[in-house]
Structure formats: structure tokens, C-alpha cells
Scaffold this active site. Structure first.
Site, PDB file in Angstrom:
ATOM      1  N   TYR A 441      50.995  97.775  13.362  1.00 47.09           N
ATOM      2  CA  TYR A 441      52.293  98.034  13.793  1.00 47.09           C
ATOM      3  C   TYR A 441      53.004  95.804  15.034  1.00 47.09           C
ATOM      4  CZ  TYR A 441      51.064 100.963  18.021  1.00 47.09           C
ATOM      5  OH  TYR A 441      50.545 101.370  18.859  1.00 47.09           O
ATOM      6  N   GLU A 442      53.689  96.048  14.916  1.00 45.84           N
ATOM      7  CA  GLU A 442      53.619  95.287  15.763  1.00 45.84           C
ATOM      8  C   GLU A 442      53.203  93.922  15.233  1.00 45.84           C
ATOM      9  OE1 GLU A 442      55.644  95.195  18.575  1.00 45.84           O
ATOM     10  OE2 GLU A 442      55.332  92.861  18.665  1.00 45.84           O
ATOM     11  N   GLY A 443      53.263  93.360  13.590  1.00 48.04           N
ATOM     12  CA  GLY A 443      52.921  92.501  12.640  1.00 48.04           C
ATOM     13  C   GLY A 443      51.361  92.573  12.372  1.00 48.04           C
ATOM     14  N   GLN A 448      49.221  88.629  11.528  1.00 42.42           N
ATOM     15  CA  GLN A 448      48.187  87.779  12.679  1.00 42.42           C
ATOM     16  C   GLN A 448      47.548  86.302  12.085  1.00 42.42           C
ATOM     17  OE1 GLN A 448      49.483  88.501  15.322  1.00 42.42           O
ATOM     18  NE2 GLN A 448      50.823  90.249  15.216  1.00 42.42           N
TER      19      GLN A 448
END
Lengths: 594, 594
Positions: A441-443, A448
Site C-alpha cells: 500500500y501507499e504505492g 517506489q
């Protein structure tokens, strides 16, 4: 009794001797955050998370949050009470700006509080993390009216916040967002659509929940350019600013997940009653994506920290088990009879690997937070720009590298326990299940890596990377006086050179437009980058320890050097093994017949 | 519809061109196992596991096996029926010797059947695996009477078998076994004690269960030397050889485990009613441990295979998802609109990493099985000894390396799915939960690494290792003619040299008695060894493929070369990154202050 104790000495050492909290505390606005004050705050917080929050980790896993037939989410036993105490004590807001009701501590201290919360109870910690994100969005982009009405409550944690981004057809690529926001004559909007994977989308901890929702206005262009951000409260505020009527959205279901069971992951349906959910525009129309990005550093560092936090917790549990479990005798050991398994070299290797990686991640996270504080508060524009660039560079590394390592360390933690590690009652397995979300999650970590190569490597024409490499090389020079660090020094020099080579290679690919080749190597490049920065920060740590600072006892400092050396001499050398795959290009990937 | 399809072409390629099944089929006793016959058997088995066993994988995970208030274990829906079909079709016994009622196929074919079963349903597969182990114990060490009464039923699978080794105080070190076996006047024994972690210790699939139990006779010496093996049937046979009275032991509880929920992991208490459980000595008194060891190769290869099997299954699921999930557009891609994520270089890297590692593990497992067949059936004593040594050398590597990789590949499989991978309904998470046991049971991977360094490295004065290195080096020579393989060849030569160096270094430590240093490096040495052998076998595979054998189509062969090259050029180079930690010694481990 709690089974988590915050590693206060390790934290203090990293704050004082890697992140240089003293320098931070001299920045404009942070003068009250000298190391001694910070240490006091951190100690109090440590007690709270250890005594109040950590004991709820297992019950949270077992019961999970549950969606009732009344459409409301019920949290596990004890969560509501603990959350109230959390808000009361001010832990939600201690590093938020004081002008908004926060405690005004530097971010560098804020990450320590967050780390301890996440070690204690990862699933629980997500609620305040998301709330902070929502507060940041309102603070940065909201109208004065929205700020007045919502910010104080979000900062204090009295109300919670969420981020509503993902939809069934829009995950990593938010360009596919289809949720509609129709302007209403009163200046508000009416939202219709379905969001998924909404963390803490509903619960019984607070009297209101504030959703930050990405949606598309009627004539918005396709793709990410047409996305706007809206604030959608669970209960629309009445004239006195109190939660009033229930807004028009429903919690359709909760996901059954591998871990973080206490964190309700909601499917949210807006506008089912036909009128649409009342929403307020945050920032300009169509500015939803850029506005999201301004919050991204903090969110990604927050998730990266989860790798650190769970490694620490998993290490503590594995260590306790290894000390107490009697089994076998090392070959050639003196004495008769079995010993605690911590005496076996292979078990010591597992424990030291966990310990060294955990300390390295901590150093990186605190250092990155320091850069964030400098980027915001350093005296000169030049200093702020330099730190801002470094923060941007480090963010995907913190997120990707720490979360991958977190999964690996949690897995080693299971292994230390042998068969008991596979039994859920032991608790080691939960850490692996919980932390497995962090690389996603969060990319995703793939995102990244792309961000690192495509957006961060080119910062200042490659200058952000070469500046860092220069600084790391200077540290190699400083190690020259210390005989104990000779082997470490040699490995660090080799590893830095390797990173310089791959960075240059990738830069050339970008320059020549061979994007596929650059992207093909992105993930191992991020791994290499993290491993090498980790080596550098462990060198910084070792150099500080050999100086023998008076605020730590000699045995502790000697062990710091030992741990840093293990990282540098045993783990760091694996970085260069990645060079061939980073520079291997995309041909074999492209030709693969799946 | 099944979501698992056995990779028949990959299997056939590895059998024919890596494990050389044709040569195996010429061995005495295996003449009926020519590749064509084997292919037919395997195809039939593939259909069975795909259609009958694989669909039960998820229900097995969700329901799990359950201990009823009546003290009996109930398996998940559909298991009993499927097991009956499994026995009826003869899959339990196809590679057991025909004189005991088996199908007489080589072990090299047996591992293929086992691999497919494990891919289809790991938890389920453990029941027949344990049964085979029990059958082997009876066959190798049982009296004629025990053989007559039990062997046929175990070989056919009509009755199941278990291994009862672990106790609360005796895990990796069985010297601590305390279960008592008291001689009875009728020549049998009465057992008293508690065993834990007994896989498939009770269930409703068969009318009898036969436990092989390690226990201590009254005057036995302490430690492993005092352990004997006993056969303890659930139902004591009556005079006609049919299951009669219930023996005196109880299933006390089942463990709640991270995975393999369908496999009941029992706590078994023997002799609670006071008379003791009736047991029959298997082999000589005090010979329990050496007799266990004779079965160990097969058991460890069986578990090692689980890393391969789950990687295959996880790969298939990740691949299907990546083909169908539409999201984003690769930078610089032509066309507009989003594409399937399999088009993204980073996703292709994940998939190709899974594919390459899976193929490499398969090559290693089949090659090792071939060595087992040669060790038993090769024409000359010299050939048998050579293969026996190699089998002994490879066994801990198959167990340790494949299971560690299995966990890593299952984790990548989750990652390919993004957020969906974390949702249990997707199925990807179950593979990680299931396979996480494999590095632990049947000797933890730390034990495997110790075995490799302490027992296998010294075989034939180090000759087992140097012979293998010589053979690998010869393959490097053969690669010289193929321009496409030049980069791979170079990496392989470097990696083999690295392995030769660390092997020599460890040999010197053993010779000089610095056992701690040798053991400290054992785990990364096993990793290096597996990685390098994998590179060698992928080179063998690539060389076979470039020859263009007529039994495979050109596109398939070209892809074999591509996959092998990815392994050789991208993954193999990581082996040498481990050298510093292998040769790093034990000092930092010993000095660590935990």
C-alpha cells in the site's frame, strides 16, 4: 504484562548521533525540542504504547474489526478505550504545528512516536496515520472554513480521517478514478461511486470520520488531470459545527485480509440513496493529484517505518524465545547438557541479522525525518532546497527498502522459533501477516522503484544522487583512523562505487531514452541504494560510538560498533551482487514467453 | 474449473534433458519406465491432481481439519472422497517397489507425482508423504511380521502413517525425547508420553493410522543413543489382521497454524488410560535414530520439493492475474489507454524471477531424485557410491534452498497482485502461509546448513564437493561454443570459483577445529551452494535447449534459453555477494550483546 518494550537507548542513540536532534532543536520553531525534552516525551510515549496499546495487538488480530448488520464497524475489545486515552494524552498531535493545536515537536520526534505505535500495534496505528494525512490535506489545501471546522478535531484525533483513492479499476494508476462529484447550487458537491481498500473507513472510535475523496467533476478531462479532492464527513456538521445528519454513503463490506485484522478495510459506496454524498472541494478543481502528492512524502515515510517497527517487535519476540528455549548443544561447546538456543551460531546470526537491519532502518528513517525538518525549517533557502531534494530522493527508498526488509525480518523471526513460530498463539506469525501489506500500500514497492529512477535520480540533473555519494565517500575517509573499522571501510568504499556505477548507468539510459532498460533495473537498484545508504549510516553510527560519547555506557557503544560492523562486513557486500541485474537491461524480460 | 494446471512441458523437459530419465529407465528394475510411459502416467496424474485435488485447496484452508468433542479429527469437505479416489487410482504407491504392491516407477518419476500433489494442495499432500515415510520405515527396519501386517496397507494408502518425533522439550535435538516404552511380557511394548507437532496424527480418511514413534526403553542411556522406534497403530489389529481395539492414546489438541490448515497437527498423549499404548519395536532397540536417518533423504527432498511446488502454483496465479489486470501504461509505450500489468517491466521482472527460480528448483529436485535412483540401481558399486555421495550432499541443499526460495517466491506472488494479493479470497496469501512451514519442519534450514557443513562437506575428504565443482566447470567449457550464452558462461565461471573458495575456506576451518567459524557461515553457504548449482543446472538446460531437441517446439526451447539466461545473468551473480559473510567468521556473532 506487555511483551513490547520500546528500545529507548537505541532510539536515543539514533536521534542524537545519526539524526542530530540537537541541530534540529535549534531550528526556528523547534527550540523547545532539545534532546532532553524530547527524551522525556519519548519515554512517556513509550510507556503508553507498551502498556496500553501493545497488549491489544493479539486481540485485535483474533477478533478483527467487524461490520455489523447495522452497517457500522465495531473495533476489537479495548480499542475504543485505548483510543480515548491516546487522544487525551495528546499523542495524536504532538508533532503537529502548535498553531493548529498540535504539540509542535519536530517531525524527527514525531517519527519516533509513530514507530513505537506501529511496533506496539500496527493495525491500530493506521487510524491516526490516516487521520494525520487528512489533517495535512485540510491544512495545506482546505479553505479557511474547512480548516476552522475540521482541522482542530483532526489534529487532536477527536475525529478520524481517511484517504479514499482506490477504486476497482483504479489502483496504482489513479487516472482510472470514476467516482463522480456533481456541483450543487449551494457550492458543495454530491458524490457518487465506489471506493475500495479504504483503511479505517468506518469504526466506533470517534464521533465523526472525515473522508478525503478523489473524484471527477462532470466535465473533467480523462486521466489524472481531471481529478479533484473532496472532504466528505460521515456526519454532516450542523450549524454549531457538531456532527449532524448522516451523509449519504454506506460501508458495503470489509476485506478479509492476511493481516492487520483490527484495521477495517472498507468498500465504501457513495450516493446510494440517490441524493449523493455531500462533499466539499479541497483545493482547486482538477488539482486533486498534485495536492495528493504534497502529502505523499509523509505518508510513504510513515509506511516505510512499518518495516522498521515490525522488525523491532519481531526481533524482541525472537530474542526472548531464543534466550529461554533450551535445545541442543553447539558442536565443540564446553560443558554438558543442552543450552539456550541463543548459544548456537546460526541462531545468533539470525538474531544479529534482525538487530543490525532494524538499527539500520531506524537510522535511515530518523535521518530522513531530519531532512524533512531541515527542508521545512533550515535557515537558508539553499539548505532547505538541499534537504528537500534529499528527502525526495530518500522517500521511495525508505518506503520500498524498509518494507521489503520488514517482511524478511518478520520471516526470520518466525524461523528463530522453529515449529513454535508457525503456531499462531506464539505471535511471531502475526508480524509477518501484518507487515506483508507494507510493500503493497501507499504505492507498491514497484511504484517506489519507478519513482526513484524516473523522478528522483534526475533531480538537479543527477545532483541529488552525486551529492549524497560524495557525502558518503567523505565518511569512508573518516573511517580511516579506526583500525577496527578497516574491513567495514573497505566494503563501504566498494559498495558506494557500485552505487555510483549503477546510478550513472541508469542516468545514461534515461538520457538516451532507453526507459525500458532503466525501469527493468529499478527494483534491484532501490534495494542496492537502500543497502548502501544503510551501510553509510551504520558507518556514521560506528564513528559516533567509537568517540565514546558520555551519554551512553561503554558496553552499549561497543555493541553499536559490533552491530554496525556486522552490517558493513556481512550484509552490505550483498549490494554489489545486484549490479548485473540492475544493468542487465530489459531484453530478457521483453523476450520472456509467459 | 481448476486453477492449477501441471506444467507438463516444463516437467517433461526437466525429466528428459536435466534428469535424463531415459538413462534411469535403463537401470535394472526400471526398464518399464521409459520416457513415453512415464509421460503417460504423469499426464494422467496431472489431470487427477488438477481436477480432484486442487479444487479442495481453498476449502481446506478455510475449514481446516477440526478436532471434535468425540476426540476424532474431521477433515474438510471433500477430502475423504478425494482421498479414496487417490488410493483407488494407485497414486499413493506408483513409485513404491512392485514387490510391496507399488507401481515400481523410479523415484525420479515419483517426485513429479509428489510435486504435482503439493502444487495442487500442500496440506493434503502431507498425509501420503508421511504414510510413505512410515512405509519406508517398516520396509527397511520392520520384522517380517510387521511387514506382512502393515506394509501393503501403507503402500497402497489404505492406511495412513505418521512420524512421532517431537516432544515439548525435544525438537531439533531429539536427544531430549522422554516418551517411555515399557517391555511387555508378550514381546510388545507399552508407550507413555506426549508427542507434539504430529502431522496428520488423526483424521477420517482411512480406517487405520499407523504411528512410528520414537521412545526410550526403561534402561536406555540418555541422549539420542537411547532412542528406539515403535509402531503404534490407532486400532490394534485383530487375529485376521483387521483393525480391532482402539489403542491407548488420545489426540489432545490441534495447533492453530499460520497455514496448511487442512493438515491436522496433533498433540498426542500415549498411555493416558494407564495401560499404555501397545507398540511394536521397529528395528533393534536403541537403533531408533540411525534408522530414522535412513529415511531422512527422502523426507527432506519431499519437503524441499514444497518450495518448488508452491512457487509453481503461486507463479501460475500471479501470471493469470498479471494478464488480466488492466492498469497504467508503461512509460514511453506506444498506443493510448491502460494495458495489462504484464506489460510493465517491473511486473515482468517479478514474473520472470518466479518462473526462473521455479524452473531451477525443478531441475535441482529432479536431478537429485535421479541421483537417488542411481545410488540404488546403478550398475557398478562405484557409480552407486558416487551418486550416493552426491545425493547426500544435495539433500540439505534441496531442503534448505528450495524452501527458502519457496517463501520468497510466494511473497513475490502476493506482490504481483498489489492490494488484491493481501485479500485472502484471492488465494495468493494462502501460498505464503502454507509454504512458510517448509523451512521449519523436517529439520529447520539452520539444521540443514549445519548438516551441509559438518557432515556433507567432509564426505570423501571433501571429494563430493570437488567432484561436483569439476563437473560444473566442465559445463562452463561446453558453453564456449554458444555466443548467446557468453554472458551466462562468464557469470557461471565466477560463481563456481566463489563456491570453490568458500568450500575450501570452510574445509580449512573444520580441519583446524574452528567449528564456530564454520557454523557461523553455514546458512549463507547453503544459499550460495544452491544458487550456484542452480546456475549449473540452468546451463545444462540451456545447452540442451540450444541443441533443438525434436520433442519440443522451437519457441518453447528459445524460451528455455531465455529463462536460463535470466537466471544466469541476473540471479546467479548474487551468490558471490555472500562470500564475505560466509568467510566472516564467528567473532561478531559471539561478541554481539543481545
Amino acid at each position: 504484562m506487555s511483551d513490547f518494550v520500546a528500545p529507548l537507548d537505541d532510539i536515543r542513540f539514533a536521534l542524537n548521533h545519526v539524526a542530530d536532534l540537537e541541530a534540529i532543536s535549534k531550528l526556528n520553531g523547534y527550540q523547545h525540542a532539545d534532546p532532553a525534552t524530547a527524551a522525556t516525551v519519548i519515554e512517556e510515549a513509550a510507556r503508553f504504547f507498551s502498556e496500553v496499546i501493545a497488549p491489544l495487538n493479539r486481540v485485535g488480530d483474533q477478533q478483527g474489526s467487524v461490520l455489523g448488520t447495522d452497517g457500522r464497524v465495531r473495533t476489537p475489545d479495548g480499542f475504543k478505550d485505548a483510543y480515548e486515552k491516546f487522544v487525551e494524552a495528546g499523542w495524536a498531535s504532538c508533532h503537529m504545528p502548535s498553531e493548529w493545536g498540535g504539540g509542535g515537536l519536530p517531525y524527527t520526534v514525531g517519527v519516533v512516536i509513530a514507530e513505537m505505535f506501529k511496533s506496539a500495534n500496527l493495525a491500530f496505528s493506521l487510524c491516526p496515520m490516516l487521520t494525520q494525512g487528512a489533517a495535512e490535506a485540510v491544512r495545506a489545501h482546505g479553505s479557511e472554513e474547512l480548516k476552522q471546522k475540521y482541522l482542530g478535531k483532526l489534529v487532536s484525533g477527536e475525529w478520524s480521517g481517511t484517504m479514499n483513492l482506490t477504486e476497482p479499476g483504479a489502483g496504482s494508476d489513479l487516472g482510472g478514478v470514476r467516482t463522480k462529484a456533481v456541483p450543487h447550487e449551494d457550492g458543495t458537491y454530491r458524490l457518487f461511486g465506489t471506493k475500495i481498500f479504504i483503511t479505517w473507513g468506518d469504526h466506533d472510535l470517534t464521533e465523526n470520520t472525515v473522508h478525503m475523496v478523489l473524484a471527477r467533476t462532470p466535465d473533467a478531462p480523462a486521466g489524472t488531470k481531471g481529478i479533484s479532492m473532496f472532504l466528505v464527513p460521515k456526519f454532516v456538521l450542523d450549524e454549531s459545527g457538531d456532527p449532524g445528519e448522516r451523509n449519504d454513503y454506506r460501508i458495503v463490506s470489509l476485506e478479509h485480509k492476511l493481516g492487520i485484522h483490527a484495521s477495517p478495510t472498507c468498500v465504501v459506496s457513495f450516493g446510494d440513496d440517490g441524493q449523493g454524498a455531500i462533499g466539499y472541494l479541497v483545493g482547486a478543481e482538477m488539482a486533486g493529484m498534485p495536492n495528493m502528492f504534497t502529502m505523499m512524502n509523509a505518508a510513504r515515510i510513515g509506511v516505510g517505518m512499518e518495516g522498521l517497527a515490525i522488525s523491532e517487535r519481531a526481533y524482541q519476540r525472537a530474542l526472548a524465545f531464543a534466550r529461554q528455549r533450551i535445545q541442543g548443544r553447539p558442536v565443540g561447546a564446553s560443558g554438558s547438557g543442552p543450552v539456550a538456543i541463543i548459544e548456537h551460531p546460526d541462531v545468533r546470526r539470525m538474531l544479529l541479522t534482525m538487530k543490525a537491519n532494524t538499527e539500520t532502518m531506524r537510522a535511515l528513517v530518523y535521518y530522513t525525518a531530519q531532512q524533512a525538518d531541515l527542508a521545512a525549517h533550515a535557515e537558508t533557502g539553499e539548505q532547505r532546497q538541499k534537504s528537500s531534494d534529499r528527502l525526495a530522493l530518500l522517500t521511495p527508498i525508505v518506503k520500498g527498502w524498509c518494507t521489503d526488509l520488514g517482511v524478511e525480518m518478520a520471516s526470520i523471526g518466525i524461523q528463530v522459533h522453529g515449529g513454535m513460530g508457525y503456531v499462531e498463539e506464539t505471535g511471531a506469525a502475526q508480524y509477518l501477516r501484518d507487515v506483508r501489506i507494507a510493500p503493497i500500500y501507499e504505492g507498491t514497492n514497484g511504484i517506489q522503484a519507478m519513482d526513484l529512477v524516473m523522478r528522483k535520480l534526475p533531480i538537479a540533473g543527477g545532483g541529488a544522487v552525486t551529492d549524497l555519494i560524495e557525502e558518503m565517500t567523505a565518511t569512508v575517509g573518516e573511517m580511516g583512523d579506526h583500525h577496527d573499522l578497516a574491513a567495514f571501510r573497505e566494503e563501504l568504499a566498494i559498495a558506494i562505487q557500485g552505487l555510483a556505477d549503477t546510478s550513472a548507468w541508469l542516468g545514461q539510459r534515461l538520457a538516451s531514452g532507453d526507459i525500458d532498460a532503466a525501469l527493468a533495473g529499478a527494483t534491484p537498484y532501490l534495494r542496492q541504494f537502500g543497502t548502501v545508504i544503510g551501510g553509510w549510516l551504520m558507518a556514521v553510527s560506528a564513528l559516533a560510538a567509537v568517540e565514546g560519547p558520555a551519554d551512553f555506557e561503554p558496553g552499549f557503544l561497543a555493541d553499536k560498533v559490533n552491530t554496525a560492523r556486522f552490517y558493513g562486513e556481512h550484509l552490505l557486500p550483498q549490494a554489489n551482487g545486484l549490479i548485473p541485474t540492475i544493468e542487465g537491461g530489459a531484453d530478457l524480460l521483453a523476450d520472456a514467453r509467459f
